[in-house]
Design an enzyme around this catalytic site. Structure first.
Site, PDB file in Angstrom:
ATOM      1  N   ASP A 215      29.575 -73.020 -37.261  1.00 48.71           N
ATOM      2  CA  ASP A 215      28.338 -73.962 -36.904  1.00 48.71           C
ATOM      3  C   ASP A 215      29.184 -75.732 -37.104  1.00 48.71           C
ATOM      4  O   ASP A 215      29.464 -76.219 -37.781  1.00 48.71           O
ATOM      5  CB  ASP A 215      27.579 -74.529 -37.972  1.00 48.71           C
TER       6      ASP A 215
ATOM      7  N   ASP B 299      28.142 -78.276 -30.323  1.00 50.58           N
ATOM      8  CA  ASP B 299      27.825 -77.492 -31.390  1.00 50.58           C
ATOM      9  C   ASP B 299      27.639 -76.539 -30.966  1.00 50.58           C
ATOM     10  O   ASP B 299      26.708 -75.809 -29.991  1.00 50.58           O
ATOM     11  CB  ASP B 299      25.913 -77.950 -31.635  1.00 50.58           C
TER      12      ASP B 299
END
Length: 350
Positions: A17, A231
């Protein structure tokens, strides 16, 4: 992403992430945890595991992630709540983290004294296939920051398309010189860190083209020079509601297909995913530094066996370039040059 924690190394599969920092996995004893397929990490089985005292360097390094001192003693705790409402909390600890090398014959490389979160209370939208999250953001607690000079500030990933890749095909993650993105077709865009959230890699998206229609992009500022967060841990691309309305209108006016309704009631416009979907207009993201041409699987997401929808969602608080838009691109980050590079790639063969 496959890593190992502890001594002897205990295998962990966690979500890579770029939109968060802390590295955490669910641990025994787990008072209130989501169900995971793999066994839980037992800190008592690791010879190199130790909890971090309050005011220690590991505890301070996670301060902006939500570390605090336990009322039950001199043990640093962490608590993180993600944008989708999922959360995790537990002990801040230090242990050895081990990564496999690209060349399997070369073995593994171990990083001692990595700050991790040992989760005892986690719930939300986490997949049972993952035991936690590996933060790859720009803050002090992330894996990238903690790996330090050994990777020269470089990492990259190549995500296979969710719904089109052969079963059991793995995406790849690279660090150091193996992460350099070069050659024909590379688009490189500068990023800045957000003054509000140092974790985020902020890109400057000038506009998006849908066929012949160009739509200028403006978004709420997070204190950096960019206007959209890239992201790997967010699925959809989140954009302001007025921008989404313009993009949806441009898309609908050009697509050739049978309209449908999202069975989950989340996305629009949607279309029947069969031979009646004859034409999907080309969509291009115009970043500062170059243009990234998206393919239909970067733009449309299956919401059922028979319905696909535009993989963009309206949100005015923050804009995020999600991972569907990044599928089948080699995406490389250079923290020294402060750039993100995109190269169209068949990630099933990378």
């Amino acid at each position: 992403m496959n890593i190992s924690i502890g001594t002897p190394p205990f295998p962990v599969v966690a979500i890579a992430d770029t939109g968060s920092d802390i590295i955490w996995t669910q641990c025994k004893p787990c008072a209130d945890c989501y169900k995971q397929d793999a066994p839980l990490f037992d800190p008592n089985s690791s010879a190199t595991y130790r909890t971090a005292p309050c005011q220690s360097k590991p505890c301070v390094s996670l301060a902006h992630d939500g570390s605090f001192c336990s009322p039950k003693g001199d043990v640093c705790q962490y608590q993180v709540r993600y944008g989708d409402g999922s959360h995790t909390s537990g002990d801040v600890a230090v242990d050895t983290l081990t990564l496999g090398l690209t060349n399997a014959a070369a073995g593994y490389v171990a990083f001692p004294n990595i700050v991790i979160g040992c989760g005892h209370d986690s719930s939300g939208t986490f997949s049972p296939k993952a035991s936690g999250i590996i933060g790859l953001g720009g803050g002090p607690g992330s894996l990238i920051t903690q790996m330090g000079p050994s990777i020269g500030g470089k990492f990259s990933y190549c995500m296979v398309p969710y719904f089109e890749a052969p079963e059991h095909t793995s995406s790849t993650m690279n660090f150091g010189q193996n992460a350099v993105v070069s050659g024909n077709g590379v688009v490189t865009s500068p990023f800045s860190s957000s003054a509000v959230v140092p974790t985020f890699y902020m890109l400057q998206l000038d506009s998006v083209s849908v066929g012949s229609t160009n739509i200028p992009f403006k978004s709420a500022s997070l204190g950096g020079s960019g206007n959209i967060v890239i992201d790997s841990g967010t699925t959809l691309t989140l954009v302001p509601t007025d921008f989404l309305a313009q993009m949806s209108a441009a898309f609908e006016s050009q697509v050739n297909g049978t309209k449908a309704t999202d069975p989950q009631g989340l996305l629009s416009p949607c279309y029947v995913a069969d031979s009646t979907l004859k034409y999907v207009p080309p969509v291009t993201a115009h970043f500062k530094g170059g243009d990234v041409a998206l393919r239909p699987y970067n733009v449309l997401v299956p919401m059922s066996d028979t319905v696909v929808c535009l993989a963009f969602y309206g949100l005015d608080e923050i804009s995020i370039y999600g991972n569907i838009a990044q599928q089948n691109f080699l995406v490389g980050y250079d923290l020294l040059k402060q750039t993100v590079s995109f190269k169209p790639t068949d990630c099933t063969k990378n």
